[in-house]
Design an enzyme around this catalytic site. Structure first.
Site, mmCIF file in Angstrom:
data_model
loop_
_atom_site.group_PDB
_atom_site.id
_atom_site.type_symbol
_atom_site.label_atom_id
_atom_site.label_comp_id
_atom_site.label_asym_id
_atom_site.label_seq_id
_atom_site.Cartn_x
_atom_site.Cartn_y
_atom_site.Cartn_z
ATOM 1 N N HIS A 308 0.846 -1.238 0.002
ATOM 2 C CA HIS A 308 -0.166 -0.106 -0.036
ATOM 3 C C HIS A 308 0.838 1.093 0.002
ATOM 4 C CE1 HIS A 308 -2.993 2.647 1.332
ATOM 5 N NE2 HIS A 308 -3.887 2.010 0.823
ATOM 6 N N ASP A 366 -7.987 -5.443 0.068
ATOM 7 C CA ASP A 366 -8.456 -6.388 -0.866
ATOM 8 C C ASP A 366 -8.002 -7.665 -0.633
ATOM 9 O OD1 ASP A 366 -9.612 -4.294 -2.194
ATOM 10 O OD2 ASP A 366 -7.775 -3.497 -3.192
HETATM 11 N N1 CMC Z 1 4.042 -7.421 -4.914
HETATM 12 C C1 CMC Z 1 5.389 -7.546 -5.088
HETATM 13 N N2 CMC Z 1 6.112 -6.299 -4.901
HETATM 14 C C2 CMC Z 1 5.417 -5.285 -4.741
HETATM 15 C C3 CMC Z 1 4.237 -5.002 -4.449
HETATM 16 C C4 CMC Z 1 3.309 -6.360 -4.616
HETATM 17 N N3 CMC Z 1 1.929 -6.287 -4.327
HETATM 18 N N4 CMC Z 1 3.834 -3.910 -4.132
HETATM 19 C C5 CMC Z 1 4.758 -3.189 -4.044
HETATM 20 N N5 CMC Z 1 6.040 -4.033 -4.474
HETATM 21 C C6 CMC Z 1 7.533 -3.620 -4.658
HETATM 22 C C7 CMC Z 1 7.755 -2.754 -5.663
HETATM 23 O O1 CMC Z 1 8.221 -3.706 -6.853
HETATM 24 C C8 CMC Z 1 8.776 -2.040 -5.254
HETATM 25 O O2 CMC Z 1 10.098 -2.623 -5.210
HETATM 26 P P1 CMC Z 1 11.368 -2.090 -5.395
HETATM 27 O O3 CMC Z 1 11.692 -1.355 -4.317
HETATM 28 O O4 CMC Z 1 12.302 -3.189 -5.539
HETATM 29 O O5 CMC Z 1 11.164 -1.419 -6.949
HETATM 30 C C9 CMC Z 1 8.562 -1.730 -3.887
HETATM 31 O O6 CMC Z 1 7.638 -2.574 -3.460
HETATM 32 C C10 CMC Z 1 7.622 -0.358 -3.673
HETATM 33 O O7 CMC Z 1 6.515 -0.434 -4.498
HETATM 34 P P2 CMC Z 1 5.938 0.655 -5.259
HETATM 35 O O8 CMC Z 1 5.066 0.481 -6.623
HETATM 36 O O9 CMC Z 1 6.721 1.896 -5.326
HETATM 37 O O10 CMC Z 1 4.807 1.253 -4.078
HETATM 38 P P3 CMC Z 1 3.778 2.244 -4.482
HETATM 39 O O11 CMC Z 1 3.338 2.948 -3.014
HETATM 40 O O12 CMC Z 1 3.639 3.101 -5.486
HETATM 41 O O13 CMC Z 1 2.517 0.983 -4.745
HETATM 42 C C11 CMC Z 1 0.564 0.087 -4.515
HETATM 43 C C12 CMC Z 1 1.359 0.663 -3.835
HETATM 44 C C13 CMC Z 1 -0.895 -0.464 -3.891
HETATM 45 C C14 CMC Z 1 0.304 0.161 -5.867
HETATM 46 C C15 CMC Z 1 1.395 -1.519 -4.578
HETATM 47 O O14 CMC Z 1 1.856 -2.004 -3.519
HETATM 48 C C16 CMC Z 1 0.820 -2.756 -5.794
HETATM 49 O O15 CMC Z 1 0.704 -2.703 -6.865
HETATM 50 N N6 CMC Z 1 -0.062 -3.471 -4.753
HETATM 51 C C17 CMC Z 1 -0.921 -4.507 -5.389
HETATM 52 C C18 CMC Z 1 -2.015 -3.962 -5.843
HETATM 53 C C19 CMC Z 1 -2.985 -3.663 -4.668
HETATM 54 O O16 CMC Z 1 -3.284 -4.647 -3.891
HETATM 55 N N7 CMC Z 1 -3.688 -2.568 -4.600
HETATM 56 C C20 CMC Z 1 -4.801 -2.281 -3.678
HETATM 57 C C21 CMC Z 1 -4.165 -1.245 -2.815
HETATM 58 S S1 CMC Z 1 -5.452 -1.119 -1.419
HETATM 59 C C22 CMC Z 1 -6.898 -0.719 -2.140
HETATM 60 C C23 CMC Z 1 -6.947 0.721 -2.818
HETATM 61 O O17 CMC Z 1 -6.332 1.546 -2.358
HETATM 62 O O18 CMC Z 1 -7.767 0.711 -3.699
#
Ligand code: CMC
Length: 433
Positions: A308, A366
């Site tokens: 998140h 989720d």
């Molecule tokens: N699985 C694997 N790796 C992950 C995941 C994941 N679900 N989420 C983040 N990472 C890794 C990402 O690859 C990155 O690694 P590195 O530093 O080596 O490049 C690091 O963690 C930071 O990730 P980010 O994408 O920069 O983080 P963010 O804050 O931009 O993304 C997020 C947040 C929710 C988009 C992401 O965690 C994600 O895609 N999660 C899966 C989708 C999900 O479950 N979304 C629902 C969110 S809660 C409900 C809502 O708000 O709608």
């Protein structure tokens, strides 16, 4: 509140300026850069708004490091345990929990608006039956602006309130209609003697040829899911609603914009993707292979329902979801749901793996919600629709707060331009082959 005592000093191109620092009631201070451009000629750069507070708000507070979520100061756990969704709606929208007479009046106002204009029912016929229900939601909610002209004047507080009541009341009806249309069954009209969640379940699962009795435990689970999704401060869809609203667009159009944004798999679409992932893994014995794939960046596979932007700890909503999943499965007599087993195994494997520990990736709202919704009888295509239904009150409360803020202006971010500098037009004949 502005705190004249605290300021940040910035030195840029040899010029030093003081930037006021503002403190909220809780949470990090913010550096007010509103005059930065006027004073220095520079913008700030923060793609994805990772360090930017886009507004001042009194509605929802998240402490992502501690895993805390408060609606108007009340912890989500207490609201989910002791409150109900309509009370939560009142709280988010008006700022306080209702007194008994306020609650009675609010219930009356909401149930008064549960039906949609009959002409709206014709709208659905224009869609293919296999249209994604989120596509239908974007269209039909946007079309409400064409049906309820008497509540689109955003400068009239009473019209704003009526539009808000209409949306809280009609979203379940529209969502259930989208579902019924999808599966080729007749629409079921709302029944106002039922609770908000029970009425919604009935509109989705009743058929005219049979008696339908709502299971109170399942209705309670539905209600709790609505509470957990009701607001989440300035997430992508809420920011979309605020940005759309900042131009003076009518509230129905703004909520339609929020629904469109919510659809994406990184946001509300994740519940659908999470269940799909659990189905694809299929068996707890395959969890380790899946985790290996997720850690391999070239696979571009994410563990859906994990991670998140704000929570760097267990999402408090995920804990309640997990408990609710057990309650619902027990009520339905589902003893060994293979998907729940896969989810438990995945959670265990991820929470003990350095990849997830180092990045502070925990289950989010989720991760378990899909298991509950599937057990309740919803197809995956409806998952994000239910999220939209519940989040409508958050969106409309944030929209109202923005409209009532005297310092509100149209949202207009700037950019770091990296395209071509000025150049002269060349006629086609002079552009090579
Ligand atoms: N699985 C694997 N790796 C992950 C995941 C994941 N679900 N989420 C983040 N990472 C890794 C990402 O690859 C990155 O690694 P590195 O530093 O080596 O490049 C690091 O963690 C930071 O990730 P980010 O994408 O920069 O983080 P963010 O804050 O931009 O993304 C997020 C947040 C929710 C988009 C992401 O965690 C994600 O895609 N999660 C899966 C989708 C999900 O479950 N979304 C629902 C969110 S809660 C409900 C809502 O708000 O709608």
């Amino acid at each position: 509140m502005a705190d004249a005592e605290i300021s940040a000093t910035l030195t840029l191109s040899g010029k030093t300026i003081e930037l006021p620092v503002r403190s909220g009631t809780i949470g990090p201070d913010v550096v007010d850069i509103g005059k930065l451009y006027a004073q220095t000629g520079s913008f700030t750069y923060d793609p994805g708004f990772t360090s930017t507070a886009s507004c001042e708000s009194k509605i929802t507070y998240i402490d992502g490091d501690e895993g805390v979520l408060l609606y108007r100061g009340y912890p989500i756990e207490q609201l989910a345990e002791h409150g109900d969704f309509l009370e939560t709606c009142y709280l988010l929208y008006y700022g306080e929990l209702p007194t008994p007479s306020q609650r009675k009046e609010f219930d009356k106002n909401i149930t008064y608006h549960t039906m949609v204009h009959e002409q709206m029912t014709r709208f659905f016929q224009g869609f293919r039956r296999d249209a994604h229900p989120m596509a239908v939601m974007v269209e039909v909610v946007g079309a409400m602006s064409a049906f309820y002209h008497d509540s689109t004047d955003i400068n009239d507080p009473r019209q704003r309130e009526i539009a808000s009541h209409r949306m809280i009341a009609k979203l379940p009806t529209i969502a259930a209609m989208a579902y019924k249309y999808h599966i080729g069954q007749p629409f079921v009209y709302p029944q106002n003697s039922l609770s908000y969640a029970a009425n919604f379940l009935r509109m989705c699962f009743a058929v005219p040829c049979e008696e339908y009795v709502v299971n109170p435990i399942l209705a309670r689970a539905m209600d709790r899911i609505f509470i957990l999704h009701a607001d989440h401060e300035q997430n992508a869809s809420t920011s979309t609603v605020r940005l759309a609203g900042s131009s003076g667009a009518n509230p129905f159009a703004c909520i339609a914009a929020g629904i469109a944004c919510l659809w994406g798999p990184a946001h509300g679409g994740a519940n659908e993707a999470a269940l799909q992932m659990l189905k694809e893994i299929g068996d707890p014995s395959k969890v380790n292979d899946f985790i290996t794939k997720v850690k391999d960046k070239t696979s571009h596979i994410r563990l859906m329902g994990f991670g998140h932007r704000v929570y760097k700890n267990y999402d408090p909503r995920a804990k309640i979801m997990q408990k609710t999943a057990h309650e619902v499965l027990a009520e339905l007599g589902i003893k060994d749901d293979p998907l729940l087993e896969v989810a438990h195994e995945l959670e265990k494997a991820a929470l003990s793996d350095p990849y997830f520990i180092e990045r502070k990736l925990y289950p989010n709202v989720d991760f378990y919600s899909g298991i509950i919704l599937r057990a309740l009888g919803f197809p995956t295509s409806m998952f994000t629709v239910l999220f939209a239904l519940a989040r409508t009150v958050g969106w409309i409360s944030q929209w109202k707060e923005m409209i009532e803020d005297p310092s509100q202006k149209i949202g207009r971010p700037r950019q770091l331009y990296t395209g071509s500098p000025r150049r002269d037009y060349l006629p086609l004949s002079k552009r090579g082959k």
